[in-house]
Write a protein that holds these residues in place. Structure first.
Motif, PDB file in Angstrom:
ATOM      1  N   ASN A   1      -0.166 -12.586  18.389  1.00 19.43           N
ATOM      2  CA  ASN A   1      -0.341 -13.511  17.279  1.00 19.43           C
ATOM      3  C   ASN A   1       0.785 -13.331  16.272  1.00 19.43           C
ATOM      4  O   ASN A   1       1.297 -12.223  16.073  1.00 19.43           O
ATOM      5  CB  ASN A   1      -1.687 -13.281  16.574  1.00 19.43           C
ATOM      6  CG  ASN A   1      -2.864 -13.624  17.465  1.00 19.43           C
ATOM      7  OD1 ASN A   1      -2.768 -14.491  18.335  1.00 19.43           O
ATOM      8  ND2 ASN A   1      -3.980 -12.947  17.255  1.00 19.43           N
ATOM      9  N   THR A   2       1.164 -14.429  15.635  1.00 20.22           N
ATOM     10  CA  THR A   2       2.145 -14.385  14.549  1.00 20.22           C
ATOM     11  C   THR A   2       1.405 -14.471  13.222  1.00 20.22           C
ATOM     12  O   THR A   2       0.580 -15.368  13.032  1.00 20.22           O
ATOM     13  CB  THR A   2       3.127 -15.563  14.648  1.00 20.22           C
ATOM     14  OG1 THR A   2       3.782 -15.532  15.913  1.00 20.22           O
ATOM     15  CG2 THR A   2       4.174 -15.486  13.538  1.00 20.22           C
ATOM     16  N   SER A   3       1.679 -13.549  12.323  1.00 19.36           N
ATOM     17  CA  SER A   3       1.059 -13.594  11.000  1.00 19.36           C
ATOM     18  C   SER A   3       2.122 -13.878   9.949  1.00 19.36           C
ATOM     19  O   SER A   3       3.277 -13.464  10.077  1.00 19.36           O
ATOM     20  CB  SER A   3       0.331 -12.286  10.681  1.00 19.36           C
ATOM     21  OG  SER A   3       1.200 -11.186  10.759  1.00 19.36           O
TER      22      SER A   3
ATOM     23  N   GLY B   1       3.773 -16.435  19.950  1.00 21.06           N
ATOM     24  CA  GLY B   1       4.965 -15.896  19.314  1.00 21.06           C
ATOM     25  C   GLY B   1       5.997 -16.934  18.942  1.00 21.06           C
ATOM     26  O   GLY B   1       7.107 -16.592  18.561  1.00 21.06           O
ATOM     27  N   GLY B   2       5.657 -18.222  19.037  1.00 22.37           N
ATOM     28  CA  GLY B   2       6.650 -19.270  18.821  1.00 22.37           C
ATOM     29  C   GLY B   2       6.635 -19.910  17.457  1.00 22.37           C
ATOM     30  O   GLY B   2       7.235 -20.968  17.266  1.00 22.37           O
ATOM     31  N   TRP B   3       5.980 -19.283  16.465  1.00 28.36           N
ATOM     32  CA  TRP B   3       5.829 -19.890  15.149  1.00 28.36           C
ATOM     33  C   TRP B   3       6.956 -19.482  14.199  1.00 28.36           C
ATOM     34  O   TRP B   3       7.383 -18.338  14.178  1.00 28.36           O
ATOM     35  CB  TRP B   3       4.504 -19.482  14.527  1.00 28.36           C
ATOM     36  CG  TRP B   3       3.288 -19.968  15.256  1.00 28.36           C
ATOM     37  CD1 TRP B   3       2.590 -19.299  16.220  1.00 28.36           C
ATOM     38  CD2 TRP B   3       2.636 -21.220  15.083  1.00 28.36           C
ATOM     39  NE1 TRP B   3       1.536 -20.052  16.651  1.00 28.36           N
ATOM     40  CE2 TRP B   3       1.533 -21.246  15.972  1.00 28.36           C
ATOM     41  CE3 TRP B   3       2.856 -22.326  14.260  1.00 28.36           C
ATOM     42  CZ2 TRP B   3       0.674 -22.329  16.068  1.00 28.36           C
ATOM     43  CZ3 TRP B   3       1.999 -23.405  14.353  1.00 28.36           C
ATOM     44  CH2 TRP B   3       0.925 -23.401  15.242  1.00 28.36           C
ATOM     45  N   SER B   4       7.389 -20.451  13.385  1.00 32.67           N
ATOM     46  CA  SER B   4       8.366 -20.162  12.332  1.00 32.67           C
ATOM     47  C   SER B   4       8.091 -21.089  11.162  1.00 32.67           C
ATOM     48  O   SER B   4       7.729 -22.257  11.353  1.00 32.67           O
ATOM     49  CB  SER B   4       9.788 -20.382  12.849  1.00 32.67           C
ATOM     50  OG  SER B   4      10.732 -20.095  11.850  1.00 32.67           O
TER      51      SER B   4
ATOM     52  N   ALA C   1      -1.871 -16.367   6.904  1.00 29.08           N
ATOM     53  CA  ALA C   1      -2.449 -16.953   8.119  1.00 29.08           C
ATOM     54  C   ALA C   1      -2.047 -16.114   9.311  1.00 29.08           C
ATOM     55  O   ALA C   1      -1.049 -15.386   9.283  1.00 29.08           O
ATOM     56  CB  ALA C   1      -1.970 -18.391   8.305  1.00 29.08           C
ATOM     57  N   GLU C   2      -2.828 -16.226  10.372  1.00 29.70           N
ATOM     58  CA  GLU C   2      -2.505 -15.613  11.661  1.00 29.70           C
ATOM     59  C   GLU C   2      -2.707 -16.666  12.732  1.00 29.70           C
ATOM     60  O   GLU C   2      -3.792 -17.241  12.852  1.00 29.70           O
ATOM     61  CB  GLU C   2      -3.378 -14.392  11.919  1.00 29.70           C
ATOM     62  CG  GLU C   2      -2.980 -13.626  13.168  1.00 29.70           C
ATOM     63  CD  GLU C   2      -3.637 -12.261  13.259  1.00 29.70           C
ATOM     64  OE1 GLU C   2      -3.859 -11.791  14.385  1.00 29.70           O
ATOM     65  OE2 GLU C   2      -3.912 -11.671  12.190  1.00 29.70           O
ATOM     66  N   LEU C   3      -1.645 -16.930  13.498  1.00 22.16           N
ATOM     67  CA  LEU C   3      -1.643 -18.030  14.453  1.00 22.16           C
ATOM     68  C   LEU C   3      -1.352 -17.498  15.848  1.00 22.16           C
ATOM     69  O   LEU C   3      -0.574 -16.561  16.021  1.00 22.16           O
ATOM     70  CB  LEU C   3      -0.595 -19.074  14.053  1.00 22.16           C
ATOM     71  CG  LEU C   3      -0.809 -19.685  12.655  1.00 22.16           C
ATOM     72  CD1 LEU C   3       0.387 -20.533  12.260  1.00 22.16           C
ATOM     73  CD2 LEU C   3      -2.083 -20.515  12.615  1.00 22.16           C
TER      74      LEU C   3
END
Length: 672
Positions: free
Chosen positions: A193-195, A216-219, A211-213
């Motif tokens: 997860n990405t936080s 690993g592709g979040w920016s 937030a935590e989504l």
């Protein structure tokens, strides 16, 4: 490989060139032995002959081109942060540049480079920068209050962090955090997860998770002027990305594009900046065609308006001036990055300013929106920084530093060349030819970029100019199928089961080389890094009879072991490109095409270069191909740096790599 007859004069000339490297002019020690350039203790060296000190002395100047990278504008003064490696230093560090062509003031130092940072955006009271140790990419954030003072680490060491952006109404920043495999039980993670965190750098203990989504592709790209929401990109693949909004108070997120429940198909959406009233969002997207276009989204009704449809190339690096009236963007025109300006109100493109030759690698407005900082790169020198005002006046802030004795004005421009591949697809690349004083057919280095969703683009070749200027070797940088910059259809032509079609593009390039009167098809060496390292190994297995040797830098040798061992936050993103090894049919395919499975076909000398701390392509990918090719009787040189990751960043390591490369060329490509 078909052998082309060489004139006697040409053979004699090449013997002289080879002797430039091995001539008995090395300095002699007291016992009569030639002195040796010793590798530093952090390098593991296997199978590589001693490097004569005389070689290092001759080549040394080509190892010391030093440019400047733009980092950030000061929020209230006409001053900027730059990244630069000073004379005699090992890595690039942060500098403050207080005036055009002024003397830079060094702000950071250490064994690890610093290239990304930002001023506190309200008054510039301090700087926040990123740094990771030993090429591990385990980025941490630090606050630097002033020159000469120790930096304070702001983030916990057990995760990977990236500075995303600042809020507008306070001195708080948002950063992202990703867990690392070394902190997981068993050394790997099934889910990542990405936080996103909100942090006051003066009070790091009070940071708050926003937030935590999943994945690993979040920016996070931009925050609205009222600090209530942020624009997110969810990267799925090189041809698919989603646009989301994050509520900074509640942590709730919602997808904007493609619209949920609509008939919109997958496309790539990359948010850039909110309009100054917060009602619209600037972005780039390939929804309307092959290329990424500049577009404007009205948040209230979802209207998406095209802005740059007249430009048939990808648009990126969008920047909005402080008054919201001007937009700057970069168009990737056949590998050359060009500045484009737009009126943000009328949406019309503005006249293009006259700039020095080359590519624009960065464009950033200052806090007042009056000055646009540009980083420029061309064939005759490393990156320099200029500023452009609204009237089109240019001012030089830095000049590239070129070693004494090298006349870069004689360096030639790269040419775009094209050839037809096995299926009729047109493939292009950049050709650099040596000076005219080198007569006859020239040997060739084929240098393949990584990614594969990357691109060989026009720019400075650095120390590789030695190959051209002193050894007379031509360099071709192909953009095989799967490369960025040529539309989303071309970008997807190598995905999954089509992987080896890109390797066939190199076969077609070898055919093209044989038709060129100035190129020697009997002496071709292939090299590449990362995915380009895979391509290098694949060419070595398929076309061993057509090459003289190969240099693999941090390359994938087996897709299944690579996918199993790459950092978990990257794994699913790479599966979209290469295929999911958990599916039986795909696993069988990946096993079959991997260079490690075909290592017995590698018959020409191989040089493998790797960083021990590489989180992308683990060092085990290098060591398994080295062992198997050696077991088959083919000579292999191996160079591993204990303090590097995905490519060497320290000058002392880069220098030794280059000297060893020259020895390898002498034994493979430069033999008459």
């Amino acid at each position: 490989m078909p052998k082309l007859p060489l004139p006697r004069l040409h053979q004699a000339a090449w013997l002289a060139v080879a002797l430039l490297i091995t001539a008995p002019s090395a300095t002699l020690a007291e016992d009569g032995a030639a002195t040796v350039y010793a590798p530093n203790p952090r390098l593991l060296v296997q199978g590589i002959p001693d490097v004569p000190q005389s070689l290092a002395d001759r080549v040394g100047a080509y190892n010391d081109f030093r440019g400047h990278a733009f980092v950030d504008w000061h929020p209230s003064r006409r001053e900027m942060l730059i990244s630069h490696r000073k004379l005699g230093a090992n890595t690039a560090q942060l500098y403050r540049l207080s005036s055009p062509l002024g003397e830079p003031e060094q702000l950071t130092e250490g064994a690890d480079p610093v290239t990304r940072a930002s001023y506190e955006p309200r008054q510039g009271r301090y700087i926040v920068f990123e740094r990771s140790a030993g090429g591990s990419e385990e980025g941490q954030l630090y606050r630097l209050d002033g020159s000469g003072q120790p930096a304070q680490q702001l983030t916990p060491s057990e995760q990977r962090h990236e500075l995303q952006t600042w809020l507008h109404r306070s001195s708080e920043l948002i950063y992202s955090a990703l867990p690392l495999d070394r902190t997981a039980k068993g050394g790997s993670r099934a889910e990542v997860n990405t936080s996103f965190w909100l942090l006051d750098p003066m009070k790091p203990e009070g940071r708050r998770k926003l937030a935590e989504l999943p994945g690993g592709g979040w920016s996070l790209r931009s925050v609205s002027p009222d600090d209530k929401q942020a624009a997110l990109i969810r990267y799925v693949s090189a041809t698919e990305a989603e646009l989301w909004l994050l509520d900074l108070r509640s942590g709730a997120s919602r997808q904007l594009l493609p619209r949920p429940g609509s008939q919109d198909g997958p496309a790539f959406y990359a948010p850039a900046e909110f309009s100054r009233d917060g009602k619209q969002l600037w972005l780039t997207s390939d929804r309307f065609g092959e290329f990424l276009e500049l577009a404007r989204l009205t948040l209230a009704n979802g209207d998406l308006r095209r802005v740059s449809s007249q430009i048939p190339w990808d648009i990126s690096d969008v920047a909005l001036s402080a008054d919201g009236r001007r937009l700057a963007a970069i168009a990737n025109v056949d590998g050359r990055r060009e500045l484009r300006l737009f009126d943000a109100l009328s949406l019309k493109e503005l006249p293009r300013p006259a700039l020095p030759a080359g590519s624009v690698t960065a464009a950033h407005f200052d806090a007042k929106g009056q000055q646009l900082a540009l980083a420029l790169n061309n064939a005759r020198g490393p990156s320099q920084i200029v500023s452009l005002d609204p009237k089109g006046t240019l001012q030089t802030w830095t000049r590239p530093q070129v070693p004494a004795g090298i006349d870069v004005s004689q360096f030639g421009e790269q040419q775009i060349v094209r050839w037809r591949s096995f299926d009729g697809e047109t493939i292009s690349g950049l050709l650099s030819l040596p000076p005219a004083r080198f007569a006859g057919k020239r040997p060739v280095i084929i240098s393949i970029h990584g990614g594969p969703e990357s691109q060989a683009s026009v720019g400075f070749l650095g120390r590789n100019n030695y190959f051209l200027q002193e050894l007379g070797i031509a360099i071709i940088q192909p953009n095989v199928r799967g490369s960025a910059g040529y539309g989303k259809r071309f970008l997807a032509l190598d995905n999954g089961f089509k992987r080896e079609d890109s390797v066939k593009d190199i076969d077609a390039l070898l055919d093209w080389i044989a038709t060129q009167p100035q190129l020697d098809a009997s002496r071709v060496l292939v090299t590449g890094g990362s995915y380009g390292g895979y391509m290098t190994l694949a060419v070595s297995t398929h076309y061993a009879d057509r090459i003289a040797g190969a240099i693999d830098v941090v390359g994938i040798s087996h897709f299944v072991t690579f996918l199993q061992n790459t950092e978990s936050y990257r794994r699913d993103l790479r599966r979209v490109e290469y295929g999911d090894e958990r599916e039986p049919a795909m696993r069988e395919f990946l096993e079959r095409i991997s260079p490690l499975s075909n290592a017995e076909r590698i018959k020409k000398p191989l040089f493998v270069i790797q960083g021990k701390n590489d989180p992308r392509v683990p060092y085990t990918e290098a060591e398994q191909i080295v062992a198997k090719v050696r077991a088959g009787g083919t000579p292999v040189w191996y160079l591993r740096a204990e303090n590097e990751g995905h490519g060497f960043q320290r000058k002392e390591n880069q220098d030794y790599q280059f000297y060893a490369t020259l020895l390898f060329l002498q034994q493979t490509l430069l033999q008459p």
